[in-house]
Design a protein around this motif. Structure first.
Motif, PDB file in Angstrom:
ATOM      1  N   LYS A 126     -16.891 -42.522 -25.935  1.00  0.00           N
ATOM      2  CA  LYS A 126     -16.253 -41.853 -24.785  1.00  0.00           C
ATOM      3  C   LYS A 126     -17.283 -41.222 -23.842  1.00  0.00           C
ATOM      4  O   LYS A 126     -17.024 -40.210 -23.215  1.00  0.00           O
ATOM      5  CB  LYS A 126     -15.255 -40.786 -25.243  1.00  0.00           C
ATOM      6  CG  LYS A 126     -14.237 -41.251 -26.250  1.00  0.00           C
ATOM      7  CD  LYS A 126     -13.179 -42.121 -25.626  1.00  0.00           C
ATOM      8  CE  LYS A 126     -12.030 -42.398 -26.558  1.00  0.00           C
ATOM      9  NZ  LYS A 126     -12.187 -43.531 -27.421  1.00  0.00           N
ATOM     10  N   GLY A 127     -18.480 -41.818 -23.784  1.00  0.00           N
ATOM     11  CA  GLY A 127     -19.515 -41.345 -22.876  1.00  0.00           C
ATOM     12  C   GLY A 127     -20.396 -40.243 -23.419  1.00  0.00           C
ATOM     13  O   GLY A 127     -21.299 -39.780 -22.737  1.00  0.00           O
ATOM     14  N   ASP A 128     -20.153 -39.800 -24.657  1.00  0.00           N
ATOM     15  CA  ASP A 128     -20.959 -38.726 -25.234  1.00  0.00           C
ATOM     16  C   ASP A 128     -22.328 -39.193 -25.724  1.00  0.00           C
ATOM     17  O   ASP A 128     -23.258 -38.401 -25.812  1.00  0.00           O
ATOM     18  CB  ASP A 128     -20.229 -38.075 -26.411  1.00  0.00           C
ATOM     19  CG  ASP A 128     -18.985 -37.324 -25.967  1.00  0.00           C
ATOM     20  OD1 ASP A 128     -18.970 -36.801 -24.833  1.00  0.00           O
ATOM     21  OD2 ASP A 128     -18.028 -37.259 -26.760  1.00  0.00           O
ATOM     22  N   GLY A 129     -22.445 -40.460 -26.099  1.00  0.00           N
ATOM     23  CA  GLY A 129     -23.713 -40.976 -26.613  1.00  0.00           C
ATOM     24  C   GLY A 129     -23.855 -40.846 -28.121  1.00  0.00           C
ATOM     25  O   GLY A 129     -24.835 -41.279 -28.695  1.00  0.00           O
ATOM     26  N   TYR A 130     -22.883 -40.187 -28.746  1.00  0.00           N
ATOM     27  CA  TYR A 130     -22.920 -40.051 -30.200  1.00  0.00           C
ATOM     28  C   TYR A 130     -21.489 -40.117 -30.741  1.00  0.00           C
ATOM     29  O   TYR A 130     -20.534 -39.923 -30.002  1.00  0.00           O
ATOM     30  CB  TYR A 130     -23.580 -38.744 -30.620  1.00  0.00           C
ATOM     31  CG  TYR A 130     -22.845 -37.511 -30.137  1.00  0.00           C
ATOM     32  CD1 TYR A 130     -21.845 -36.910 -30.915  1.00  0.00           C
ATOM     33  CD2 TYR A 130     -23.128 -36.955 -28.893  1.00  0.00           C
ATOM     34  CE1 TYR A 130     -21.157 -35.803 -30.466  1.00  0.00           C
ATOM     35  CE2 TYR A 130     -22.440 -35.846 -28.451  1.00  0.00           C
ATOM     36  CZ  TYR A 130     -21.462 -35.276 -29.230  1.00  0.00           C
ATOM     37  OH  TYR A 130     -20.777 -34.177 -28.789  1.00  0.00           O
TER      38      TYR A 130
END
Length: 50
Positions: free
Chosen positions: A17-21
């Motif tokens: 969701k775009g968090d990168g993690y």
């Protein structure tokens, strides 16, 4: 002499969701494997699109 620029479509990574993690079920987090932590993925071409 001309320059050709390729058209690249980017979208927010659907895995993180775009968090990168991503959050792990037993606690903690790890870098998203789908976008390698950037939070952005190249949009996949739809069927019939070149």
């Amino acid at each position: 002499m001309g320059i050709t620029i390729a058209e690249i479509h980017l979208e927010v990574c659907s895995m993180c969701k775009g968090d990168g993690y991503v959050q792990l079920l037993l606690g903690g987090s790890e870098t998203c494997h789908a976008c390698k932590g950037s939070g952005i993925r190249e949009k996949e071409a739809e069927k019939g699109e070149k």
